[in-house]
Design a protein around this motif. Structure first.
Motif, mmCIF file in Angstrom:
data_model
loop_
_atom_site.group_PDB
_atom_site.id
_atom_site.type_symbol
_atom_site.label_atom_id
_atom_site.label_comp_id
_atom_site.label_asym_id
_atom_site.label_seq_id
_atom_site.Cartn_x
_atom_site.Cartn_y
_atom_site.Cartn_z
ATOM 1 N N ALA A 1 19.676 -30.157 -132.117
ATOM 2 C CA ALA A 1 20.870 -30.808 -132.675
ATOM 3 C C ALA A 1 22.136 -30.083 -132.207
ATOM 4 C CB ALA A 1 20.802 -30.827 -134.199
ATOM 5 N N LYS A 2 22.088 -28.744 -132.263
ATOM 6 C CA LYS A 2 23.253 -27.946 -131.832
ATOM 7 C C LYS A 2 23.542 -28.181 -130.347
ATOM 8 C CE LYS A 2 22.917 -23.867 -134.856
ATOM 9 N NZ LYS A 2 22.543 -22.446 -134.846
ATOM 10 N N ASP A 3 22.485 -28.164 -129.572
ATOM 11 C CA ASP A 3 22.584 -28.332 -128.123
ATOM 12 C C ASP A 3 23.225 -29.679 -127.760
ATOM 13 O OD1 ASP A 3 22.090 -27.321 -125.664
ATOM 14 O OD2 ASP A 3 20.098 -28.198 -125.459
ATOM 15 N N LEU A 4 22.692 -30.733 -128.356
ATOM 16 C CA LEU A 4 23.203 -32.067 -128.041
ATOM 17 C C LEU A 4 24.615 -32.258 -128.574
ATOM 18 C CD1 LEU A 4 20.069 -34.332 -128.632
ATOM 19 C CD2 LEU A 4 21.037 -33.607 -126.474
ATOM 20 N N PHE A 5 24.911 -31.638 -129.714
ATOM 21 C CA PHE A 5 26.253 -31.770 -130.283
ATOM 22 C C PHE A 5 27.285 -31.111 -129.363
ATOM 23 C CE2 PHE A 5 29.637 -31.059 -133.479
ATOM 24 C CZ PHE A 5 29.742 -32.358 -133.938
ATOM 25 N N GLN A 6 26.918 -29.957 -128.791
ATOM 26 C CA GLN A 6 27.830 -29.288 -127.844
ATOM 27 C C GLN A 6 28.117 -30.202 -126.657
ATOM 28 O OE1 GLN A 6 26.933 -25.362 -126.531
ATOM 29 N NE2 GLN A 6 26.999 -24.472 -128.574
ATOM 30 N N ASP A 7 27.047 -30.784 -126.097
ATOM 31 C CA ASP A 7 27.240 -31.704 -124.963
ATOM 32 C C ASP A 7 28.093 -32.900 -125.384
ATOM 33 O OD1 ASP A 7 25.699 -30.102 -123.372
ATOM 34 O OD2 ASP A 7 23.886 -31.330 -123.508
ATOM 35 N N GLY A 8 27.836 -33.368 -126.607
ATOM 36 C CA GLY A 8 28.583 -34.516 -127.130
ATOM 37 C C GLY A 8 30.070 -34.219 -127.230
ATOM 38 N N ILE A 9 30.412 -33.024 -127.696
ATOM 39 C CA ILE A 9 31.834 -32.658 -127.819
ATOM 40 C C ILE A 9 32.491 -32.621 -126.438
ATOM 41 C CG2 ILE A 9 33.483 -30.855 -128.474
ATOM 42 C CD1 ILE A 9 31.705 -30.113 -130.792
ATOM 43 N N VAL A 10 31.770 -32.069 -125.455
ATOM 44 C CA VAL A 10 32.335 -31.984 -124.091
ATOM 45 C C VAL A 10 32.643 -33.400 -123.577
ATOM 46 C CG1 VAL A 10 31.879 -31.334 -121.688
ATOM 47 C CG2 VAL A 10 31.237 -29.786 -123.530
ATOM 48 N N ILE A 11 31.685 -34.309 -123.739
ATOM 49 C CA ILE A 11 31.883 -35.683 -123.259
ATOM 50 C C ILE A 11 33.030 -36.354 -124.021
ATOM 51 C CG2 ILE A 11 30.817 -37.986 -123.124
ATOM 52 C CD1 ILE A 11 28.107 -36.495 -122.716
ATOM 53 N N TYR A 12 33.007 -36.183 -125.331
ATOM 54 C CA TYR A 12 34.048 -36.774 -126.171
ATOM 55 C C TYR A 12 35.434 -36.271 -125.746
ATOM 56 C CZ TYR A 12 37.010 -37.425 -130.260
ATOM 57 O OH TYR A 12 38.051 -37.765 -131.080
ATOM 58 N N TYR A 13 35.552 -34.960 -125.574
ATOM 59 C CA TYR A 13 36.827 -34.346 -125.211
ATOM 60 C C TYR A 13 37.316 -34.866 -123.864
ATOM 61 C CZ TYR A 13 40.292 -30.816 -124.002
ATOM 62 O OH TYR A 13 41.452 -30.192 -123.620
ATOM 63 N N GLU A 14 36.419 -34.865 -122.873
ATOM 64 C CA GLU A 14 36.826 -35.288 -121.526
ATOM 65 C C GLU A 14 37.272 -36.754 -121.516
ATOM 66 O OE1 GLU A 14 33.702 -34.299 -118.771
ATOM 67 O OE2 GLU A 14 34.103 -32.153 -118.932
ATOM 68 N N GLN A 15 36.564 -37.588 -122.248
ATOM 69 C CA GLN A 15 36.952 -38.997 -122.270
ATOM 70 C C GLN A 15 38.255 -39.190 -123.040
ATOM 71 O OE1 GLN A 15 33.668 -41.443 -123.471
ATOM 72 N NE2 GLN A 15 32.685 -41.198 -121.508
ATOM 73 N N ALA A 16 38.408 -38.441 -124.117
ATOM 74 C CA ALA A 16 39.605 -38.595 -124.941
ATOM 75 C C ALA A 16 40.865 -38.128 -124.217
ATOM 76 C CB ALA A 16 39.432 -37.840 -126.253
ATOM 77 N N VAL A 17 40.813 -36.967 -123.549
ATOM 78 C CA VAL A 17 42.017 -36.498 -122.848
ATOM 79 C C VAL A 17 42.343 -37.393 -121.654
ATOM 80 C CG1 VAL A 17 41.922 -34.076 -123.566
ATOM 81 C CG2 VAL A 17 40.808 -34.752 -121.443
ATOM 82 N N ARG A 18 41.311 -37.993 -121.082
ATOM 83 C CA ARG A 18 41.520 -38.885 -119.939
ATOM 84 C C ARG A 18 42.080 -40.230 -120.391
ATOM 85 N NH1 ARG A 18 36.158 -39.254 -117.416
ATOM 86 N NH2 ARG A 18 36.255 -37.004 -117.255
ATOM 87 N N GLY A 19 41.928 -40.502 -121.688
ATOM 88 C CA GLY A 19 42.440 -41.770 -122.207
ATOM 89 C C GLY A 19 41.530 -42.929 -121.868
#
Lengths: 198, 88
Positions: free
Chosen positions: A60-78
């Motif tokens: 769960a921790k592992d996937l959540f970390q990956d999830g945050i990275v994807i979320y962040y990259e998509q969000a800053v990119r708009g």
């Protein structure tokens, strides 16, 4: 029509248009607050989901970390179109990552006894990770500036402010100088690949 | 800006698709005529990849730091109990 919604932590802004696309602009100081908030709000639901699927806390921790990275990259990119809240969005990413990991595991058949797996080809070449480490160590200031603009998608005005340049114009010139330095280092380090430039 | 920086900018405009269709055609023609430009373009794309990896590494280390705090600091005892109850 553009509207701007200010989150409940300083420095983080979400711009939404009528289609609910989202642009996140987070400074380094507030990124920690964003990550903390994502853990507090979204991790329990992710943990329940992974548990229900038979996974462990570590997974769960592992996937959540990956999830945050994807979320962040998509969000800053708009490029993120969020129809519901960020928790549900993050949960969607984790569900996807989990099913991908599960499908990959199902496809992998165990090797017969006595058969050793093939070595990874990348082990025989200087990896891009080693190059990344070298470049970071050889020019941290330049890398910070380049990361702020290209990875965190911070505007040139804010980059100028953050790095103490008189104007966005002078920050832009410095950005190109730094990019030239990194590019030349990349060339020097990767030129040894015979097939790279042939 | 000095000439070499203008060259970097024009490669960037091409790689990040910031140029007009007319400029794109001109750049493609230059790529054919100038082998050095092709090498620089490949290296510049790799530079962006490296910057991206560095950015990602930094983000991952910040996430790991927050995770460590939230799972071990007494400040987040309530959170830790909740997560424990899910996996027990």
């Amino acid at each position: 029509m553009q509207t701007s919604v200010i989150f409940d932590y300083p420095g983080a802004h979400v711009d939404m248009n009528t289609q609910m696309s989202m642009t996140l602009e987070v400074t380094a100081e507030t990124r920690e607050e964003l990550i903390t908030r994502l853990y507090e709000i979204s991790f329990p639901a992710v943990a329940r989901f992974i548990r229900k699927q038979g996974g462990t806390l570590e997974e769960a921790k592992d996937l959540f970390q990956d999830g945050i990275v994807i979320y962040y990259e998509q969000a800053v990119r708009g490029s993120t179109k969020i129809q519901s809240g960020e928790s549900q969005y993050l949960m969607g990413i984790v569900r996807h990552l989990w099913s991908r990991r599960f499908n990959e595991m199902m496809k992998l058949e165990p090797l017969p006894p006595g058969v050793t797996p093939l070595e990874d080809d990348r082990q025989h070449h200087p990896s891009i990770n080693a190059l990344t480490k070298f470049l970071r160590e050889s020019g941290q200031k330049c890398m910070d500036l380049l990361q702020a603009f290209y990875y965190d998608k911070i505007s040139m005005d804010k980059v100028a402010e953050k790095f103490g340049f008189a104007s966005a114009r002078s920050a832009t010139v410095q950005k190109y100088k730094c990019l030239e330095k990194i590019r030349d280092n990349v060339k020097k380090n990767l030129m040894s690949y015979e097939d790279f430039f042939e | 800006m000095r000439i070499s920086l203008n060259r970097i900018k024009s490669i960037e405009d091409h790689l990040l698709k910031k140029n007009s269709s007319e400029e794109a055609v001109i750049f493609e023609a230059k790529l054919i005529l100038d082998p050095g430009l092709e090498k620089d373009t490949i290296a510049q794309q790799l530079a962006y990849d490296v910057i991206h990896l560095c950015g990602q590494d930094q983000l991952r280390s910040e996430i790991a730091r927050v995770e460590k705090t939230i799972f071990h600091s007494p400040r987040y005892k309530g959170f830790q109990k909740l997560i424990q109850s899910i996996f027990n």
